[in-house]
Design a protein around this motif. Structure first.
Motif, PDB file in Angstrom:
ATOM      1  N   VAL A 120       6.501  20.457  71.414  1.00 65.83           N
ATOM      2  CA  VAL A 120       7.023  19.611  70.346  1.00 65.83           C
ATOM      3  C   VAL A 120       7.111  20.399  69.038  1.00 65.83           C
ATOM      4  CG1 VAL A 120       6.575  17.566  68.934  1.00 65.83           C
ATOM      5  CG2 VAL A 120       6.191  17.485  71.407  1.00 65.83           C
ATOM      6  N   ALA A 121       6.088  21.209  68.779  1.00 70.00           N
ATOM      7  CA  ALA A 121       6.085  22.008  67.555  1.00 70.00           C
ATOM      8  C   ALA A 121       7.232  23.024  67.557  1.00 70.00           C
ATOM      9  CB  ALA A 121       4.752  22.729  67.408  1.00 70.00           C
ATOM     10  N   GLY A 122       7.482  23.627  68.714  1.00 71.99           N
ATOM     11  CA  GLY A 122       8.598  24.565  68.819  1.00 71.99           C
ATOM     12  C   GLY A 122       9.926  23.890  68.545  1.00 71.99           C
ATOM     13  N   GLY A 123      10.091  22.664  69.085  1.00 70.20           N
ATOM     14  CA  GLY A 123      11.315  21.905  68.834  1.00 70.20           C
ATOM     15  C   GLY A 123      11.461  21.540  67.370  1.00 70.20           C
ATOM     16  N   ALA A 124      10.358  21.117  66.746  1.00 75.17           N
ATOM     17  CA  ALA A 124      10.400  20.752  65.331  1.00 75.17           C
ATOM     18  C   ALA A 124      10.749  21.967  64.467  1.00 75.17           C
ATOM     19  CB  ALA A 124       9.057  20.170  64.906  1.00 75.17           C
ATOM     20  N   LEU A 125      10.187  23.119  64.834  1.00 75.15           N
ATOM     21  CA  LEU A 125      10.472  24.351  64.089  1.00 75.15           C
ATOM     22  C   LEU A 125      11.948  24.716  64.200  1.00 75.15           C
ATOM     23  CD1 LEU A 125       9.102  26.672  62.474  1.00 75.15           C
ATOM     24  CD2 LEU A 125       8.837  27.871  64.654  1.00 75.15           C
ATOM     25  N   ALA A 126      12.499  24.583  65.405  1.00 76.96           N
ATOM     26  CA  ALA A 126      13.915  24.907  65.609  1.00 76.96           C
ATOM     27  C   ALA A 126      14.812  23.936  64.846  1.00 76.96           C
ATOM     28  CB  ALA A 126      14.246  24.878  67.105  1.00 76.96           C
ATOM     29  N   LEU A 127      14.479  22.632  64.860  1.00 75.48           N
ATOM     30  CA  LEU A 127      15.261  21.646  64.106  1.00 75.48           C
ATOM     31  C   LEU A 127      15.211  21.930  62.609  1.00 75.48           C
ATOM     32  CD1 LEU A 127      14.490  18.287  65.948  1.00 75.48           C
ATOM     33  CD2 LEU A 127      16.742  19.318  65.633  1.00 75.48           C
ATOM     34  N   ALA A 128      14.024  22.321  62.121  1.00 76.02           N
ATOM     35  CA  ALA A 128      13.904  22.664  60.699  1.00 76.02           C
ATOM     36  C   ALA A 128      14.786  23.863  60.372  1.00 76.02           C
ATOM     37  CB  ALA A 128      12.444  22.969  60.361  1.00 76.02           C
ATOM     38  N   GLY A 129      14.841  24.813  61.313  1.00 73.60           N
ATOM     39  CA  GLY A 129      15.697  25.968  61.104  1.00 73.60           C
ATOM     40  C   GLY A 129      17.168  25.591  61.045  1.00 73.60           C
ATOM     41  N   VAL A 130      17.586  24.634  61.894  1.00 74.29           N
ATOM     42  CA  VAL A 130      18.977  24.161  61.858  1.00 74.29           C
ATOM     43  C   VAL A 130      19.286  23.541  60.498  1.00 74.29           C
ATOM     44  CG1 VAL A 130      20.614  22.515  62.839  1.00 74.29           C
ATOM     45  CG2 VAL A 130      19.128  23.824  64.344  1.00 74.29           C
ATOM     46  N   ALA A 131      18.341  22.738  59.984  1.00 73.82           N
ATOM     47  CA  ALA A 131      18.541  22.096  58.684  1.00 73.82           C
ATOM     48  C   ALA A 131      18.701  23.139  57.582  1.00 73.82           C
ATOM     49  CB  ALA A 131      17.373  21.166  58.381  1.00 73.82           C
ATOM     50  N   LEU A 132      17.872  24.190  57.614  1.00 74.68           N
ATOM     51  CA  LEU A 132      17.983  25.252  56.621  1.00 74.68           C
ATOM     52  C   LEU A 132      19.277  26.043  56.800  1.00 74.68           C
ATOM     53  CD1 LEU A 132      14.367  26.745  56.459  1.00 74.68           C
ATOM     54  CD2 LEU A 132      15.539  25.420  54.699  1.00 74.68           C
ATOM     55  N   LEU A 133      19.607  26.311  58.051  1.00 71.27           N
ATOM     56  CA  LEU A 133      20.808  27.094  58.349  1.00 71.27           C
ATOM     57  C   LEU A 133      22.060  26.438  57.794  1.00 71.27           C
ATOM     58  CD1 LEU A 133      21.987  29.529  60.015  1.00 71.27           C
ATOM     59  CD2 LEU A 133      22.227  27.921  61.900  1.00 71.27           C
ATOM     60  N   LEU A 134      22.102  25.103  57.853  1.00 71.70           N
ATOM     61  CA  LEU A 134      23.301  24.379  57.451  1.00 71.70           C
ATOM     62  C   LEU A 134      23.138  23.632  56.132  1.00 71.70           C
ATOM     63  CD1 LEU A 134      24.104  22.948  60.979  1.00 71.70           C
ATOM     64  CD2 LEU A 134      25.028  24.995  59.929  1.00 71.70           C
ATOM     65  N   GLY A 135      21.951  23.730  55.533  1.00 68.64           N
ATOM     66  CA  GLY A 135      21.651  22.917  54.359  1.00 68.64           C
ATOM     67  C   GLY A 135      22.566  23.138  53.182  1.00 68.64           C
ATOM     68  N   ASP A 136      23.036  24.373  52.992  1.00 66.73           N
ATOM     69  CA  ASP A 136      23.908  24.669  51.848  1.00 66.73           C
ATOM     70  C   ASP A 136      25.221  23.903  51.908  1.00 66.73           C
ATOM     71  OD1 ASP A 136      22.059  26.353  50.824  1.00 66.73           O
ATOM     72  OD2 ASP A 136      23.120  28.209  51.338  1.00 66.73           O
ATOM     73  N   ASP A 137      25.605  23.463  53.114  1.00 67.60           N
ATOM     74  CA  ASP A 137      26.911  22.829  53.270  1.00 67.60           C
ATOM     75  C   ASP A 137      26.843  21.315  53.436  1.00 67.60           C
ATOM     76  OD1 ASP A 137      28.170  25.315  53.238  1.00 67.60           O
ATOM     77  OD2 ASP A 137      27.794  25.612  55.366  1.00 67.60           O
ATOM     78  N   LEU A 138      25.639  20.745  53.360  1.00 70.01           N
ATOM     79  CA  LEU A 138      25.508  19.321  53.680  1.00 70.01           C
ATOM     80  C   LEU A 138      26.276  18.418  52.718  1.00 70.01           C
ATOM     81  CD1 LEU A 138      21.804  18.981  54.820  1.00 70.01           C
ATOM     82  CD2 LEU A 138      23.863  19.186  56.197  1.00 70.01           C
ATOM     83  N   ASP A 139      26.407  18.832  51.469  1.00 71.34           N
ATOM     84  CA  ASP A 139      27.104  17.967  50.522  1.00 71.34           C
ATOM     85  C   ASP A 139      28.616  18.137  50.603  1.00 71.34           C
ATOM     86  OD1 ASP A 139      26.850  20.497  49.632  1.00 71.34           O
ATOM     87  OD2 ASP A 139      26.254  19.998  47.588  1.00 71.34           O
ATOM     88  N   ALA A 140      29.096  18.847  51.641  1.00 68.55           N
ATOM     89  CA  ALA A 140      30.541  18.964  51.859  1.00 68.55           C
ATOM     90  C   ALA A 140      31.076  17.789  52.669  1.00 68.55           C
ATOM     91  CB  ALA A 140      30.850  20.270  52.584  1.00 68.55           C
ATOM     92  N   ARG A 141      30.225  16.770  52.928  1.00 64.77           N
ATOM     93  CA  ARG A 141      30.655  15.625  53.724  1.00 64.77           C
ATOM     94  C   ARG A 141      31.823  14.921  53.056  1.00 64.77           C
ATOM     95  NH1 ARG A 141      25.006  14.548  53.999  1.00 64.77           N
ATOM     96  NH2 ARG A 141      25.263  12.936  52.452  1.00 64.77           N
ATOM     97  N   VAL A 142      32.748  14.460  53.888  1.00 68.59           N
ATOM     98  CA  VAL A 142      33.886  13.699  53.397  1.00 68.59           C
ATOM     99  C   VAL A 142      33.572  12.212  53.447  1.00 68.59           C
ATOM    100  CG1 VAL A 142      36.316  13.160  53.802  1.00 68.59           C
ATOM    101  CG2 VAL A 142      35.487  15.495  54.132  1.00 68.59           C
ATOM    102  N   SER A 143      32.944  11.765  54.515  1.00 69.75           N
ATOM    103  CA  SER A 143      32.606  10.358  54.647  1.00 69.75           C
ATOM    104  C   SER A 143      31.455  10.205  55.620  1.00 69.75           C
ATOM    105  CB  SER A 143      33.818   9.557  55.163  1.00 69.75           C
ATOM    106  OG  SER A 143      34.056   9.862  56.512  1.00 69.75           O
ATOM    107  N   LEU A 144      30.791   9.055  55.543  1.00 68.34           N
ATOM    108  CA  LEU A 144      29.702   8.778  56.469  1.00 68.34           C
ATOM    109  C   LEU A 144      30.218   8.500  57.873  1.00 68.34           C
ATOM    110  CD1 LEU A 144      27.348   6.563  54.270  1.00 68.34           C
ATOM    111  CD2 LEU A 144      27.076   8.966  54.893  1.00 68.34           C
ATOM    112  N   ARG A 145      31.504   8.185  58.009  1.00 70.35           N
ATOM    113  CA  ARG A 145      32.050   7.914  59.333  1.00 70.35           C
ATOM    114  C   ARG A 145      31.953   9.154  60.214  1.00 70.35           C
ATOM    115  NH1 ARG A 145      37.058   8.198  62.075  1.00 70.35           N
ATOM    116  NH2 ARG A 145      37.313   6.555  63.619  1.00 70.35           N
ATOM    117  N   GLY A 146      32.291  10.302  59.664  1.00 69.00           N
ATOM    118  CA  GLY A 146      32.181  11.534  60.422  1.00 69.00           C
ATOM    119  C   GLY A 146      30.744  11.821  60.812  1.00 69.00           C
ATOM    120  N   ASP A 147      29.803  11.552  59.896  1.00 68.47           N
ATOM    121  CA  ASP A 147      28.390  11.755  60.198  1.00 68.47           C
ATOM    122  C   ASP A 147      27.941  10.853  61.342  1.00 68.47           C
ATOM    123  OD1 ASP A 147      28.608  13.363  58.028  1.00 68.47           O
ATOM    124  OD2 ASP A 147      27.347  12.165  56.704  1.00 68.47           O
ATOM    125  N   ALA A 148      28.369   9.588  61.292  1.00 70.78           N
ATOM    126  CA  ALA A 148      27.988   8.634  62.334  1.00 70.78           C
ATOM    127  C   ALA A 148      28.551   9.050  63.691  1.00 70.78           C
ATOM    128  CB  ALA A 148      28.472   7.234  61.962  1.00 70.78           C
TER     129      ALA A 148
END
Length: 291
Positions: A120-148
């Motif tokens: 579980v810890a390994g999975g959480a670490l990998a998910l945290a890495g994904v968030a950091l990897l893509l975090g700079d671009d998160l506010d590029a969202r166009v709408s919540l529909r795409g997120d959903a």
């Protein structure tokens, strides 16, 4: 476990190309891009298997499980490909990679598995890495529909991983991918028809992308992933597949000239560290290995 893990990671890199293919295939509608990816790949597999495989002789339960997997994968691609043009690639990739959460929850609540704290810890670490990897671009969202749509795609991709792993107990990888691909093609075709999307009339470059997507992201990547799933538990495989956004980021840097920030490089390193930590757990291996 080294060989199945290597094949799975190479498959994740092939899948990472899919997001770029969807964008490159424009003006072809995203669902139609998915349809041709599956239709072309499944057609090639059907021609290759026809001389030696009789559908009636295959285990009925495994065939039904492969069809269920394919239906889930078809819905996943319809949602995911649409999300890629309605929100940023980074955000869609982050949300669709919540797969380990859904797979882990199913494994615990339905299958009765008890993953270790370190897994579980390994999975959480990998998910945290994904968030950091893509975090700079998160506010590029166009709408919540795409997120959903991307989040819903993660749910159906999780179901696909679980069903196709079960199908692999009675089918080899190529047969399982061919049968599931037939169901996926039907689902994507139906979705395109419902939306009124055209299936033809695209420029030559779109057809070239369809062929590349079928070859790289399906015939190579998906067959490899499905083969590896017979040797790895779905809970661990879902974590290992978090290598996909790392591949997407590298492709964006190499192919599209998108620079990687130190934060993104650190996120990629965390993803790989999480996968490495999870791979050391005994329960990462699927005991009754398939073919």
């Amino acid at each position: 476990m080294a060989r199945p893990l290597l094949v799975l990671l190479l498959g994740a890199f092939g899948i990472a190309c899919a997001a770029i293919f969807v964008r490159l295939a424009l003006p072809a509608p995203p669902i139609v891009t998915g349809f041709w990816r599956l239709a072309l790949a499944t057609g090639v597999l059907a021609l290759a298997l026809a001389p030696r495989v009789q559908l009636a002789e295959l285990p009925r339960r495994a065939v039904l499980e492969a069809l269920a997997a394919g239906a889930c994968f078809g819905v996943d691609l319809a949602l995911w490909n649409t999300a890629l043009v309605e929100t940023s690639v980074a955000t869609a990739t982050l949300l669709v990679n919540t797969t380990p959460v859904f797979v882990g929850a199913f494994a615990v609540w339905v299958l009765g598995e008890r993953p270790s704290v370190r897994l579980v810890a390994g999975g959480a670490l990998a998910l945290a890495g994904v968030a950091l990897l893509l975090g700079d671009d998160l506010d590029a969202r166009v709408s919540l529909r795409g997120d959903a749509l991307a989040l819903a795609a993660a749910l159906f991709y999780s179901a696909y991983l679980l069903w196709i792993q079960r199908a692999r107990r009675g089918l080899d990888a190529v047969v399982a991918v061919a049968i599931s691909g037939a169901a996926s093609t039907l689902v994507l075709g139906a979705a395109a028809l419902l939306l009124g999307d055209p299936f033809t009339g695209f420029p030559l470059h779109s057809w070239a992308v369809f062929a590349a997507s079928a070859t790289v992201s399906h015939l190579a990547a998906v067959v490899g992933i499905v083969w590896a799933l017979a040797h790895l538990r779905a809970t661990f495989a879902a974590i290992a597949l978090l290598a996909q956004p790392v591949g997407t980021a590298l492709l964006g840097w190499w192919w599209l000239g998108e620079a990687l920030t130190p934060l993104q490089l650190g996120g990629g390193a965390l993803v790989l560290a999480g996968i490495a930590a999870a791979s050391r757990m005994p329960e990462a291996v699927e005991r009754p290995a398939g073919r």
